[in-house]
Design an enzyme around this catalytic site. Structure first.
Site, mmCIF file in Angstrom:
data_model
loop_
_atom_site.group_PDB
_atom_site.id
_atom_site.type_symbol
_atom_site.label_atom_id
_atom_site.label_comp_id
_atom_site.label_asym_id
_atom_site.label_seq_id
_atom_site.Cartn_x
_atom_site.Cartn_y
_atom_site.Cartn_z
ATOM 1 C CE LYS A 1 27.637 -8.877 0.487
ATOM 2 N NZ LYS A 1 27.692 -8.828 1.980
ATOM 3 C CE1 TYR B 1 29.329 -11.104 -1.866
ATOM 4 C CE2 TYR B 1 29.535 -9.396 -3.542
ATOM 5 C CZ TYR B 1 29.782 -9.855 -2.260
ATOM 6 O OH TYR B 1 30.481 -9.070 -1.384
ATOM 7 C CB SER C 1 29.108 -5.705 -2.181
ATOM 8 O OG SER C 1 29.847 -5.752 -3.368
#
Length: 258
Positions: free
Chosen positions: A169, A165, A152
């Protein structure tokens, strides 16, 4: 000496099998459908097994080949079972692995707990590791083996309120590059995609007035993609058109990261 057909379809996936995680909806469902449209037999997996079955049934109704299975990527035994089931769709060979499963748990750094960081790492980073490791014994060495991980923009440039997150990622990027270097000798390619699409996972950012405008201002195309718009990039990396592409991270995000 054999001669390839002059007009060979580089995107034809007929005779190949694919395992797609997190494929009950959003990007995963769109990718599973796109791979099936190009001829691949797809095992649609998700932690919600019933929803995965709905996606698989739709692919079959549209003329594709698909089966489904419940898969929690935190479970190594379940990952091994899914890889074996996917390989059974193509006489014991698993050509394409798409590690898409994921969740978010947004919070500013001061409110981010150690538990949430470990959970994100377990699902995103370790989940991709487990599924790729489980698939390794079934991946062919004839140049059709593909591992496609999903990262991402959060893993490339960081995102406010997503320390956990972003860390997971970002880890996927490093893992992808290391896997690519190691598996290249076996003619297996490993790449990552960084999509920005309108899915349930991005709903909080897209619908919160405070974040929505800020995010759109960062995307030169001034909109989010529909899941089907990013699925083609997965087909590319899964196909013979990308046979000499490995260790790369491809943003499919309307220019968000460039």
């Amino acid at each position: 000496m054999s001669v390839e057909p002059r007009h060979r379809d580089l995107f034809d996936l007929s005779g190949r099998s694919a395992l797609v995680t997190g494929a009950a909806g959003g990007i995963g469902a769109a990718v599973a459908a796109a791979l099936a449209e190009r001829g691949a037999a797809v095992l649609v997996t998700d932690i919600d097994g019933a929803a995965a079955a709905v996606t698989a049934d739709k692919i079959v109704a549209d003329g594709g080949r698909a089966a489904s299975a419940a898969l929690d990527v935190r479970d190594r035994a379940a990952a091994e079972s899914a890889a074996a089931a996917a390989a059974e769709l193509a006489d014991g060979t698993l050509n394409i692995v798409v590690n898409n499963a994921g969740v978010t748990d947004p919070a500013m750094f001061g409110d981010t707990t150690e538990e949430s960081v470990l959970r994100m790492l377990d699902i995103h980073l370790m989940g991709a590791f487990r599924c790729a490791k489980a698939a390794l014994r079934y991946l062919p060495t004839d140049g059709t083996g593909r591992i496609i991980n999903v990262t991402s923009s959060a893993g490339l440039v960081g995102t406010l309120g997503q320390i956990n997150y972003s860390a997971a990622k970002s880890g996927i990027v490093g893992m992808t590059k290391s896997m690519a270097r190691e598996l290249a000798r076996r003619q297996i390619t490993v790449n990552a995609l960084a999509p920005a699409a309108a899915t349930p996972m991005t709903a909080t950012i897209r619908t919160d007035p405070k974040f929505a405008e800020q995010m759109l201002n960062r995307i030169p195309m001034r909109r989010w993609a529909e899941p089907r718009e990013v699925a083609g990039a997965f087909v590319f990396l899964a196909s013979d058109a990308a046979s000499f592409v490995t260790g790369q991270v491809l943003p499919v995000d309307g220019g968000l990261v460039m």
